[in-house]
Design an enzyme around this catalytic site. Structure first.
Site, mmCIF file in Angstrom:
data_model
loop_
_atom_site.group_PDB
_atom_site.id
_atom_site.type_symbol
_atom_site.label_atom_id
_atom_site.label_comp_id
_atom_site.label_asym_id
_atom_site.label_seq_id
_atom_site.Cartn_x
_atom_site.Cartn_y
_atom_site.Cartn_z
ATOM 1 N N ASP A 48 0.844 -1.195 0.000
ATOM 2 C CA ASP A 48 0.000 0.000 0.000
ATOM 3 C C ASP A 48 0.883 1.251 0.000
ATOM 4 O O ASP A 48 2.043 1.196 0.428
ATOM 5 C CB ASP A 48 -0.874 0.049 1.261
ATOM 6 C CG ASP A 48 -1.826 -1.127 1.323
ATOM 7 O OD1 ASP A 48 -2.120 -1.720 0.274
ATOM 8 O OD2 ASP A 48 -2.255 -1.447 2.449
HETATM 9 N N1 URA Z 1 -1.189 -5.904 4.002
HETATM 10 C C1 URA Z 1 -1.654 -4.638 4.046
HETATM 11 O O1 URA Z 1 -2.634 -4.365 4.692
HETATM 12 N N2 URA Z 1 -0.977 -3.685 3.363
HETATM 13 C C2 URA Z 1 0.139 -3.947 2.632
HETATM 14 O O2 URA Z 1 0.715 -3.029 2.054
HETATM 15 C C3 URA Z 1 0.603 -5.257 2.607
HETATM 16 C C4 URA Z 1 -0.079 -6.231 3.288
#
Ligand code: URA
Length: 240
Positions: free
Chosen positions: A108
């Protein structure tokens, strides 16, 4: 960082998007290309990984496949292009944009840490395939402490708030707001959704290990090529 190759200079330089093969031949004739410190007037000769190729004095690093390890900082998206936010590719040298690189999975925008970028589609596919159960470890800073019961629930596999199921995940406490969580799959927003389902919230998230690779030697935003031994670790992770 590389597979073994034995390739023509003009093919290498054009594959990297630096110039066309024709311009490359001209550059060679003009003395702009050296191999192991010696000017070569011919761009059609073949070189191997062991040769040092330079154009205008700058070394050209080439391999059939590239394996880049980035310590992803916050604020960058894992996408080839994005109209609003900078992409992780903007942290790499410009000439790498022509090499067909992509991220192995996504983090993310506000998640930091280990991100592998490659143009090896086969290895990437295997690393992301659920059947290979590649291990990823995240460090999460949470809003509330996580109870022993929460840890047991996560360890058994659990239902997420939208009805999807998370496979068993191993949570270990670092302190009462910091937890390492090891998962064996790669669902969208998985870690945040696991903590949400435990009536908690992730405040900060960092991936600290992907299939045995960490990036403790890199500052946020820094990158380097994976070493041969690290590429082998990735390959082993999908052949177990
Ligand atoms: N899980 C999440 O919530 N965000 C990420 O970036 C990777 C795994």
């Amino acid at each position: 960082m590389s597979e073994v190759y034995n390739e023509r200079i003009d093919k290498i330089i054009s594959a990297m998007g630096l110039m066309s093969r024709k311009d490359c031949s001209r550059a060679a004739r003009n003395g702009r290309i050296t191999v192991n410190g010696t000017v070569t007037k011919f761009a059609d000769i073949k070189i191997t990984n062991n040769d040092v190729l330079c154009l205008d004095g700058e070394q050209i690093i080439y391999s059939k496949y590239m394996y880049v390890l980035l310590n992803k900082p916050e604020g960058y998206v894992c996408a080839a292009e994005d109209g609003r936010y900078p992409t992780v590719f903007e942290l790499l040298p410009k000439n790498y944009l022509n090499l067909g690189l992509f991220t192995v999975g996504r983090l993310d925008m506000n998640t930091t840490g280990v991100l592998i970028i490659t143009n090896d589609g086969e290895l990437s596919h295997k690393l992301l395939s659920p059947k290979n159960k590649v291990i990823k470890t995240y460090r999460a800073i949470t809003k509330f402490p996580v109870s022993e019961e929460d840890i047991r629930v996560a360890a058994q596999g659990m239902q997420l708030d939208d009805g999807e199921t998370a496979r068993p995940a191993e949570i270990t406490a670092v302190d009462d707001h910091t937890y390492d969580i090891k998962v064996f799959e790669g669902k969208f927003h998985l870690i945040k959704r696991i903590f949400l389902a435990l009536h908690n919230q992730v405040r900060e998230l960092e991936r600290i290990d992907f299939a045995g690779i960490d990036c403790q030697d890199l500052e946020k935003g820094e990158w380097r090529f994976l070493e041969e031994q690290e590429i082998n670790v990735l390959k082993e992770a999908v052949t177990r």
